[in-house]
Design an enzyme around this catalytic site. Sequence first.
Site, PDB file in Angstrom:
ATOM      1  N   THR A   9       0.995  -1.243  -0.427  1.00 33.06           N
ATOM      2  CA  THR A   9      -0.177  -0.162  -0.284  1.00 33.06           C
ATOM      3  C   THR A   9       0.941   1.095   0.005  1.00 33.06           C
ATOM      4  OG1 THR A   9      -2.033   0.929   1.101  1.00 33.06           O
ATOM      5  CG2 THR A   9      -0.370   0.293   2.841  1.00 33.06           C
ATOM      6  N   ASP A  68      -7.564  -5.889   1.351  1.00 38.80           N
ATOM      7  CA  ASP A  68      -8.090  -5.019   0.344  1.00 38.80           C
ATOM      8  C   ASP A  68      -9.558  -5.320   0.776  1.00 38.80           C
ATOM      9  OD1 ASP A  68      -9.247  -3.616  -1.951  1.00 38.80           O
ATOM     10  OD2 ASP A  68     -10.314  -5.219  -2.399  1.00 38.80           O
TER      11      ASP A  68
END
Length: 196
Positions: A9, A68
């Site tokens: 990320t 996610d």
Amino acid sequence: MTKILIVATSNAGKLREMQAYLANTDWELTLKPTELEVEETGDTFASNACLKASEVAKATGNWAIADDSGLQVDALNGLPGVYSARYGKTDGERISRLLKELGSEVNRQAQFVCVVAIASPDGAIALQAEGICRGEILHAPLGSGGFGYDPIFYVPEKQLTFAEMTPELKKSVSHRGKAFAALLPKMAAMLSSSAE
């Protein structure tokens, strides 16, 4: 022995939360290289988490972790779902759009879902876990903590939004907290078996 775990990320908020969840492990978390972008083409949280972890692991040659997560609103047939982060350019825009789409809808039931995946350096998915937190969407934001949809996601059992919770409380009740609670024993077992 400390092992490097690349976090798939560029979201500093997610990195901080992951570091808190994995604080008492032998993993040292670092952000993925900024130039390494993985497009979220999956249609489920699990497929996106696995895709991101696998691609980052292969590209860096290290273990990688990805999650996610998103918000599923019952009255919107599960939207924004996997599109939660792309529902607007900023947190404010995303919240405004969601509140506008819900309008005066009476059914404000929703859930946050998080899937966490860990990939080995060859890109194979080694571990996966899911966490779900049920709640309601408020008509207006409350609280100044957290990020994303936190100010409008209300957890009735705690009588607080995610944005009103202390980090410790949020960690114990959130979708991400539940996913990591399921993941940690699996990580410990994996580390002990690889040390033999």
